[in-house]
Structures are given as structure tokens and as C-alpha cells.
Scaffold this motif. Sequence first.
Motif, PDB file in Angstrom:
ATOM      1  N   UNK A  90       0.786  -1.238   0.000  1.00  0.00           N
ATOM      2  CA  UNK A  90       0.000   0.000   0.000  1.00  0.00           C
ATOM      3  C   UNK A  90       0.818   1.288   0.000  1.00  0.00           C
ATOM      4  N   UNK A  91       1.756   1.457   0.929  1.00  0.00           N
ATOM      5  CA  UNK A  91       2.445   2.755   1.018  1.00  0.00           C
ATOM      6  C   UNK A  91       3.866   2.723   0.443  1.00  0.00           C
ATOM      7  N   UNK A  92       4.256   1.585  -0.143  1.00  0.00           N
ATOM      8  CA  UNK A  92       5.606   1.467  -0.719  1.00  0.00           C
ATOM      9  C   UNK A  92       5.625   2.064  -2.115  1.00  0.00           C
ATOM     10  N   UNK A  93       6.701   2.814  -2.427  1.00  0.00           N
ATOM     11  CA  UNK A  93       6.851   3.412  -3.764  1.00  0.00           C
ATOM     12  C   UNK A  93       7.688   2.483  -4.643  1.00  0.00           C
ATOM     13  N   UNK A  94       7.185   2.274  -5.853  1.00  0.00           N
ATOM     14  CA  UNK A  94       7.865   1.438  -6.839  1.00  0.00           C
ATOM     15  C   UNK A  94       8.176   2.285  -8.072  1.00  0.00           C
ATOM     16  N   UNK A  95       9.218   1.889  -8.798  1.00  0.00           N
ATOM     17  CA  UNK A  95       9.653   2.641  -9.980  1.00  0.00           C
ATOM     18  C   UNK A  95      10.042   1.654 -11.076  1.00  0.00           C
ATOM     19  N   UNK A  96      10.168   2.166 -12.288  1.00  0.00           N
ATOM     20  CA  UNK A  96      10.712   1.334 -13.364  1.00  0.00           C
ATOM     21  C   UNK A  96      11.288   2.200 -14.470  1.00  0.00           C
ATOM     22  N   UNK A  97      12.332   1.677 -15.105  1.00  0.00           N
ATOM     23  CA  UNK A  97      12.985   2.334 -16.243  1.00  0.00           C
ATOM     24  C   UNK A  97      13.290   3.808 -15.977  1.00  0.00           C
TER      25      UNK A  97
END
Length: 196
Positions: free
Chosen positions: A70-77
Motif C-alpha cells: 500500500x504505502x511502498x513506492x515502486x519505480x521502473x525504467x
Amino acid sequence: SIENNIKQLTIKESDFQEFKLEEIIDFSQNTNSSKYTKAFINDNKWEIPVFSATKDEKVVWYWYVKDNLEWVKYFENCLTWNIDWSIWYVFYRKWRFSLSEKVIPLILFKKYKDKIDENYLKYLLQISSKERGFSYSNKAWKWKIKDIWVPFPLNEKWELDIRKQREIANKYKKIDEIKEELEYLFDNIKNLQVII
């Protein structure tokens, strides 16, 4: 300076356009908070790598975490910049990942996605980081890097030349590979022993 470094790597003289980093990077994108600890990740282990401030691009010190928490930030490329510890290192990371609080994402505004090569930008930011003297006691906070000027080569139509950016980035990569090979050889020479 950055521009002199680039011109030395450019096959023929180019015209450049400079941008402040805050003009091309969306600094509203934040990293995870200090609540995102190794203990939390350990309780939520799964498949998404969590990168921390390291000089080794492939090392995953914070292990792997579940996706879509829920509160975790994810990223890509996107590019990532260490604001603490191994501060001079910027990496272009593919696929889906997460970051510790010691690393910030550098996400290009959409209008520059097809005009700027992230690997080119990575090398220039690493040069700039050293020029600005970032260190453990002089951390690379967002407000300290927003005003970094970055020169981009232009084509005949006076547009950003992504082909030339890639060409320059490849030359920086080759230089890094040569440095790594020399370091490896030097380490082996240091460890040589003469047996009498």
C-alpha cells in the motif's frame, strides 16, 4: 567542466543546448520514507529488488519485497541517484524496483522521454556530482541538484540529438570498462609475491 568532457568525446564539433535538471526531471517524485526498513522488507519478502546507496549497480542490499504494498513506492525504467554513502553513483535501472530512503528516483518528464538518453544523462550527472564535491558530509539533496546545468548535443534541425547522446554515452561506458580492467590488473599486481 561537463561540456569540455563531452566535447572531447564528440567526433565532430556540435552545438549544445543546456537545461537545468529541474527542467527535465520531475522532482515531485519522491523516494520511500525512513519507515521502509530492512526489518519491514524482511517481513514482506518477495520478488521486487530494493536498491540502496551502493556503488555496485547490481547489488541488492535491501533484499526483495512484495509488489503492490500500500504505502511502498515502486519505480521502473528510470535513473536513480544516491544521496548518501556512495554519492557519486547514478544508475539507469530497468524493470520494476523499489528504493531505500538514501536513493532518489530521477524521472524524466514525459515530453523528454524520447529525446534524452538516460545513460548519457547518468554519466554527466556523475561528473557533476564530483565537481560539486558531494560527499557523506555534503549530501546530494534534491534542492542541491535541481540547478545542475546539463548540455545536450543538437542535430542539424536544432533538436536534441539522441543518437549523438548515445554515441557519447557508449564512449563513457568504454572508458569505465577500461578503468575497471586497469583496476583489476593493478590489484593483481599488488598481490603478486616473489618466491625465492
